[in-house]
Design a protein around this motif. Sequence first.
Motif, PDB file in Angstrom:
ATOM      1  N   TYR A   1      -9.422 -39.100 -38.035  1.00  9.13           N
ATOM      2  CA  TYR A   1      -9.630 -37.993 -38.893  1.00  9.13           C
ATOM      3  C   TYR A   1     -10.006 -37.320 -37.757  1.00  9.13           C
ATOM      4  CZ  TYR A   1     -12.159 -35.552 -42.164  1.00  9.13           C
ATOM      5  OH  TYR A   1     -12.276 -34.746 -42.976  1.00  9.13           O
TER       6      TYR A   1
ATOM      7  N   LEU B   1      -5.956 -28.723 -36.513  1.00  9.46           N
ATOM      8  CA  LEU B   1      -5.485 -28.061 -36.866  1.00  9.46           C
ATOM      9  C   LEU B   1      -5.595 -26.949 -36.369  1.00  9.46           C
ATOM     10  CD1 LEU B   1      -6.852 -28.816 -41.123  1.00  9.46           C
ATOM     11  CD2 LEU B   1      -4.642 -29.112 -39.663  1.00  9.46           C
ATOM     12  N   ILE B   2      -6.900 -26.941 -35.609  1.00 10.43           N
ATOM     13  CA  ILE B   2      -7.017 -25.945 -34.629  1.00 10.43           C
ATOM     14  C   ILE B   2      -6.602 -24.935 -33.763  1.00 10.43           C
ATOM     15  CG2 ILE B   2      -8.843 -24.670 -33.016  1.00 10.43           C
ATOM     16  CD1 ILE B   2     -11.080 -26.868 -34.044  1.00 10.43           C
TER      17      ILE B   2
ATOM     18  N   TYR C   1      -3.327 -23.530 -36.606  1.00 11.17           N
ATOM     19  CA  TYR C   1      -4.042 -22.441 -37.165  1.00 11.17           C
ATOM     20  C   TYR C   1      -4.061 -20.982 -36.100  1.00 11.17           C
ATOM     21  CZ  TYR C   1      -6.886 -19.577 -39.579  1.00 11.17           C
ATOM     22  OH  TYR C   1      -7.638 -18.659 -40.609  1.00 11.17           O
ATOM     23  N   PHE C   2      -4.182 -21.309 -34.621  1.00 11.31           N
ATOM     24  CA  PHE C   2      -4.374 -20.239 -33.686  1.00 11.31           C
ATOM     25  C   PHE C   2      -3.015 -20.239 -33.437  1.00 11.31           C
ATOM     26  CE2 PHE C   2      -9.012 -21.267 -33.375  1.00 11.31           C
ATOM     27  CZ  PHE C   2      -9.409 -19.787 -33.437  1.00 11.31           C
TER      28      PHE C   2
ATOM     29  N   GLY D   1      -1.856 -17.998 -36.511  1.00  4.18           N
ATOM     30  CA  GLY D   1      -2.374 -16.815 -36.720  1.00  4.18           C
ATOM     31  C   GLY D   1      -2.485 -15.982 -35.386  1.00  4.18           C
ATOM     32  N   ARG D   2      -2.411 -16.178 -34.534  1.00  3.40           N
ATOM     33  CA  ARG D   2      -2.349 -15.300 -33.886  1.00  3.40           C
ATOM     34  C   ARG D   2      -0.659 -14.901 -32.917  1.00  3.40           C
ATOM     35  NH1 ARG D   2      -7.203 -13.673 -31.834  1.00  3.40           N
ATOM     36  NH2 ARG D   2      -8.470 -15.027 -31.623  1.00  3.40           N
TER      37      ARG D   2
ATOM     38  N   VAL E   1      -0.667 -14.497 -41.164  1.00  2.00           N
ATOM     39  CA  VAL E   1      -2.017 -15.250 -41.460  1.00  2.00           C
ATOM     40  C   VAL E   1      -2.010 -15.691 -43.237  1.00  2.00           C
ATOM     41  CG1 VAL E   1      -4.075 -14.062 -42.084  1.00  2.00           C
ATOM     42  CG2 VAL E   1      -2.640 -13.178 -40.139  1.00  2.00           C
TER      43      VAL E   1
ATOM     44  N   ALA F   1      -0.709 -19.102 -41.426  1.00  2.00           N
ATOM     45  CA  ALA F   1      -1.949 -19.512 -41.528  1.00  2.00           C
ATOM     46  C   ALA F   1      -2.408 -20.659 -42.255  1.00  2.00           C
ATOM     47  CB  ALA F   1      -2.127 -18.693 -39.496  1.00  2.00           C
ATOM     48  N   VAL F   2      -3.356 -19.242 -43.226  1.00  2.00           N
ATOM     49  CA  VAL F   2      -4.186 -20.039 -43.976  1.00  2.00           C
ATOM     50  C   VAL F   2      -3.997 -20.753 -45.104  1.00  2.00           C
ATOM     51  CG1 VAL F   2      -5.853 -19.116 -45.783  1.00  2.00           C
ATOM     52  CG2 VAL F   2      -5.933 -17.826 -43.685  1.00  2.00           C
ATOM     53  N   LYS F   3      -2.765 -20.698 -45.922  1.00  2.00           N
ATOM     54  CA  LYS F   3      -1.770 -21.667 -45.997  1.00  2.00           C
ATOM     55  C   LYS F   3      -1.774 -22.887 -45.896  1.00  2.00           C
ATOM     56  CE  LYS F   3       2.004 -21.889 -49.627  1.00  2.00           C
ATOM     57  NZ  LYS F   3       3.183 -20.717 -49.876  1.00  2.00           N
TER      58      LYS F   3
ATOM     59  N   PHE G   1      -3.776 -24.144 -43.361  1.00  2.00           N
ATOM     60  CA  PHE G   1      -5.195 -24.802 -42.945  1.00  2.00           C
ATOM     61  C   PHE G   1      -5.130 -25.053 -44.648  1.00  2.00           C
ATOM     62  CE2 PHE G   1      -9.580 -23.631 -43.066  1.00  2.00           C
ATOM     63  CZ  PHE G   1      -9.787 -24.994 -41.158  1.00  2.00           C
ATOM     64  N   LEU G   2      -5.745 -25.199 -45.804  1.00  2.00           N
ATOM     65  CA  LEU G   2      -5.919 -25.090 -46.442  1.00  2.00           C
ATOM     66  C   LEU G   2      -5.653 -26.330 -47.186  1.00  2.00           C
ATOM     67  CD1 LEU G   2      -7.025 -21.430 -48.264  1.00  2.00           C
ATOM     68  CD2 LEU G   2      -8.734 -23.091 -47.270  1.00  2.00           C
ATOM     69  N   TYR G   3      -3.922 -26.662 -46.970  1.00  2.00           N
ATOM     70  CA  TYR G   3      -3.577 -27.774 -47.289  1.00  2.00           C
ATOM     71  C   TYR G   3      -3.889 -29.144 -46.825  1.00  2.00           C
ATOM     72  CZ  TYR G   3       0.893 -27.330 -50.358  1.00  2.00           C
ATOM     73  OH  TYR G   3       1.585 -27.854 -51.769  1.00  2.00           O
TER      74      TYR G   3
ATOM     75  N   LEU H   1      -9.840 -33.485 -46.223  1.00  2.00           N
ATOM     76  CA  LEU H   1     -10.804 -33.816 -46.820  1.00  2.00           C
ATOM     77  C   LEU H   1     -10.707 -35.389 -48.034  1.00  2.00           C
ATOM     78  CD1 LEU H   1     -12.715 -30.160 -48.383  1.00  2.00           C
ATOM     79  CD2 LEU H   1     -13.733 -32.179 -46.402  1.00  2.00           C
TER      80      LEU H   1
ATOM     81  N   PHE I   1     -10.331 -13.147 -38.860  1.00  2.00           N
ATOM     82  CA  PHE I   1      -9.414 -14.677 -38.526  1.00  2.00           C
ATOM     83  C   PHE I   1     -10.839 -15.432 -37.653  1.00  2.00           C
ATOM     84  CE2 PHE I   1      -6.267 -16.661 -36.087  1.00  2.00           C
ATOM     85  CZ  PHE I   1      -5.417 -16.824 -36.955  1.00  2.00           C
TER      86      PHE I   1
ATOM     87  N   TYR J   1     -12.705 -19.074 -39.348  1.00  2.00           N
ATOM     88  CA  TYR J   1     -11.898 -20.420 -39.157  1.00  2.00           C
ATOM     89  C   TYR J   1     -13.336 -21.110 -38.851  1.00  2.00           C
ATOM     90  CZ  TYR J   1     -10.281 -24.343 -37.312  1.00  2.00           C
ATOM     91  OH  TYR J   1      -9.768 -25.382 -36.946  1.00  2.00           O
TER      92      TYR J   1
END
Lengths: 514, 623
Positions: A147, A154-155, A158-159, A162-163, A170, A173-175, A177-179, A185, B598, B602
């Motif tokens: 886990y 993700l980290i 995500y970068f 996103g970068r 963005v 990346a956020v989509k 990440f949240l998914y 969770l 950003f 995070y």
Amino acid sequence: MMSGSTPWLTILLLLPLVAAAAVAAMPSGNAENVKRVALIGSLVPLALVVFLGVRFAGQAAGGSAFQFSEAHSWIPAFGVHYALGVDGVALALIAMSAVLVPAAMLAGWNDVEERGSGSVKEYFAWMLVLETFIFGVFAATDVFLFYVFFEAMLIPVYFLIGRFGGPRRVYAAVKFFLYSLLGGLVMLASLIGLYVISGQQLSAPSFSLFDLVNLDLPAGTEKWLFLGFFLAFAIKAPLVPVHTWLPDAAEQGTPATTTLLVGVLDKVGTFGMLHLCLPLFPNASRWFAPTVLVLGVVGVLYGAIVAIGQRDMRRLIAYTSVSHFGFIAIGVFAMTTLGQSGASFYMVSHGFSTAALLLIAGFLISRRGSARIEDFGGVQKVAPVLAGLFLLAGLSALALPGMSSFVSEFMVLQGAFQRHPAVAAVATLGIVLAAVYVLHMYRRTMTGPVSGAVTALRDLRGREVAAVAPLIALILALGFFPQPVLNLVNSTSSWVMEHVGATDPQATVTKAGQ
Amino acid sequence: MTASPALLVAVPLLSAAVLLLTGRRSDRWGHWLGCAAAVGSFLIALNLVLSLAKQPHESREISQTVWTWISVGGFNVDVTFTVDPLSAVFILLITGVGSLIHIYSVGYMEHDDNRRRFFGYLNLFVAAMLTLVLANNLLLLYVGWEGVGLASYLLIGFWQHKPSAASAANKAFIVNRVGDFGLSIAVMLTFVTFGSVAFPEVFAAADKASSTTITWIGLALLLAACGKSAQFPLQSWLLDAMEGPTPVSALIHAATMVTAGVYLVARCHPIFDLSATARGAVVAVGAITLLMGAVIGIAKDDIKKALAGSTMSQIGYMMLAVGLGPIGYIWAIFHLLTHGFFKAGMFLGAGSVMHGMNDEVNMRRYGALRTAMAVTFGTFAIGYLAIIGVPPFAGFWSKDEIIKVAFEHSWVAGGAALLGAAITAYYMTRVMLMTFFGKARWADDAHPHESPAVMTIPLVVLAALSAVGGWALLHVVNLETWLEPVLGHGEGELPFSSSLLLPLTLAVVALGVAAAWKVYGAGADIPVSAPRGSWFIRAARADLGGDLFNEKVLMQPGQRLTATLVRVDDSVVDGAVRGIGGFTTALSARLRQAQNGFARSYALVMVIGAVIVALALAMVRFA
């Protein structure tokens, strides 16, 4: 377990991390040197994986499905272990990842320069960090450790999106990440549930996979816990209908990032289904199998049809993967050796084949400055090597015999046919749709008269060929000689089949004869 | 010394790899390597067949297992190549006619910049086709099956800068994939039924399976055969496939690949022997296609499309025969061989005409070519006499037998075969007259000339085979006896006196020839642009609605479905997600404003996550 022997897997995990640290510590002045160090940093683990693969194959005949195991108590209060070990599927996927990371680096050599902003060091360091987490998630034999790696992956992604991604990076990346966070969770909730039960049934609560598979779960609880894991994996894979983050991520990420995302990360989803869901929740898995099979078939056809309608090459390829993940899910939940080994092999060959397709499409897109299919035409005439490799990658996506994807797709379908002929027959229609989406994309981009801006496109450079040619070579080699990898994954299939309590159906004629 | 069957496949495969991987470096000698590979594999095939002939008649077989391909959970598939009397005739046809067409292509493709690549694809085709007929199990056969499909795709689209060629290539592959769907189902059903996909094991146990299963396997195989052999309802791709260079049409889309469907049914005859339903379906498909193709052949002005319609029709004959059961198998294969000779010869002849006429394909622009191209004319004429079934040319022997067994089966099958013979005589006479006789209707810049020897020699060889091949196969080779251990043998009974058959057949052929002569014969005025024609001709010209059907029933609804699902995916599936996560948009909007936000956001999310994890674990542990 096995204390005293060399902690090969820990070394494997550390190698890319060390390389990432080295890359980060280098002076930014000479970008080429940074890239070279990063590339070497990704080739060393590949060499180690090859070594481990040979050793694994040598010992596999002996017994345990898992090898190179190491286990240390990490958080004793919670029964969490730092426990690593690989079975055949895990090792095969680690090997696939170890091939894809250097390929992605080579292909994305100038990604940062072409964007005009961002740090070369950061880009390559994140890829290496990602590689460590990928190795970790496949090698973890403690479910909590799994886990942790699952979320940690993700980290860097995500970068990386996103970068270094496109204009809507963005959002994408956020989509993503949240998914993923949502899935994570829900899985966490299930994980805690498992842990509670382990506290009741075992002398001490544990997160070890080998302890947890022996639990005797109450039927209702088992179904809920299964759903928690399954949802996380379905999002990660992704299966229809929780797939819509993937096209956005694929469209916005750099081709190298998308390659690692679709080629490797998504496999964690299907890997988790096979490697965790089935052994941990055998009764629930069997109970939910028909539902998952239907989801898989829907995914195969839906993903393919939506792919046909895409105008952006990257989104098109993303949807083909949605279709392919449907096949993998069918293979996993067919509950036959053939289906499961097929699904495992599918994960490996899909990694190579999608990577090749995405990277070559990336070369094309960066040359033309557009990903829209209608902006191309006649590329074959000006860039025959690019077109030839693109066609080969496409033929792999449509599972042409001679390609590893054919072996895996056929095994999945045949494995499903053994228990659920109707499911397999409908899913087989996917081979027609695959021909449509691959050949239409090829026809519209590569054939016909050379259209305006295409005239100036140059063919692939040596570095670019070096990034994708090994992938194509692997696809072909495994298409004709799949048995070494099949032997690896078969050991897992028998382990999983035993834990899920399934046996292969017999041939009708043999049955009648008895 | 007996050669290895694997070598037979390996030689053209390796040559293809060399030609395709070395690129422009092999441009100068690539075509000769391609020819050498084809001729080399022909010699190997010859060696194998001669060795085979020395074995005892009842058990002729040379088998070689090269490696274990897949072995998982009771599913074992080896790469095993088997030469038996049935595959023997195929390997000779493929490599023999294949070699001639390779040599011809040296001349035909001389001015093409990509001649080397062309030979690479041709070699690839030969390797795949050999795999198809040598495979001793269904899955390996599938490899060859899709392999020839790939080669066909590459070669139809060889001039892919032409959008029409690229589309035709796609159509061929996709329609064939519908057939391959059938073959996939057949393989899977075979394995779950018999626990094996190897021919010897499956056929040995065939009678133990339920009749429903056998029928389903048979029908799935038939679907596959329809795709590859351009039989109704999957026929439409073959006419478009004429976009490929003419040697391709001769080798792949006339002599060999398109007959693979007939091979498949013949190879799997133990399945069809057990299911009258499946056999009936094969007969129906064959009868429909033989008439359809012939009718289409009447209306086409494009010489290659007229010949393509003819190919459909002739394969329809083979399908019909192979569906008749033991009385027909051998004659289907016999006709497949003779057709391989005369149709390849005529296609190459058409190519020779095109070569001399600036690539003109419209027969309304031909006429009076018999003197300008004497060799082409002479060889084409022999092919013509063979296909319409004039004794003693090759097609006479084989078609006559098919008409006979068709009547032995039923009046309907026999009637269709006989009617087909009349129409064949009509459209082939039309082709002959429009091309070589009558007035010259050439375009202004046309200067017809005979082709070089490298092209005419293959024409002469094929013409010789078309002339005596039928008689020789029957009376010298004793094809019936040769094939009997594999295909079995059956005797039927004609519903009328057998002495009537030959006069009847010759009469309808003469009728067809006379009718064509009346329209296109001496002094006929053939307008350069096609007249509108009757509804019948218009329908035939439009491929009897095949494309219209595809367009209305498959393409348009398919496009609507695609568009709908794309919309649904975007607005409903993803829309729901965006709705639920309305804060996503808000969040990302905020993130876009603050650049550094950003990483910070995070980190915040991660910290919150970690806290939740820790709390949750602690609650459980200490509760």
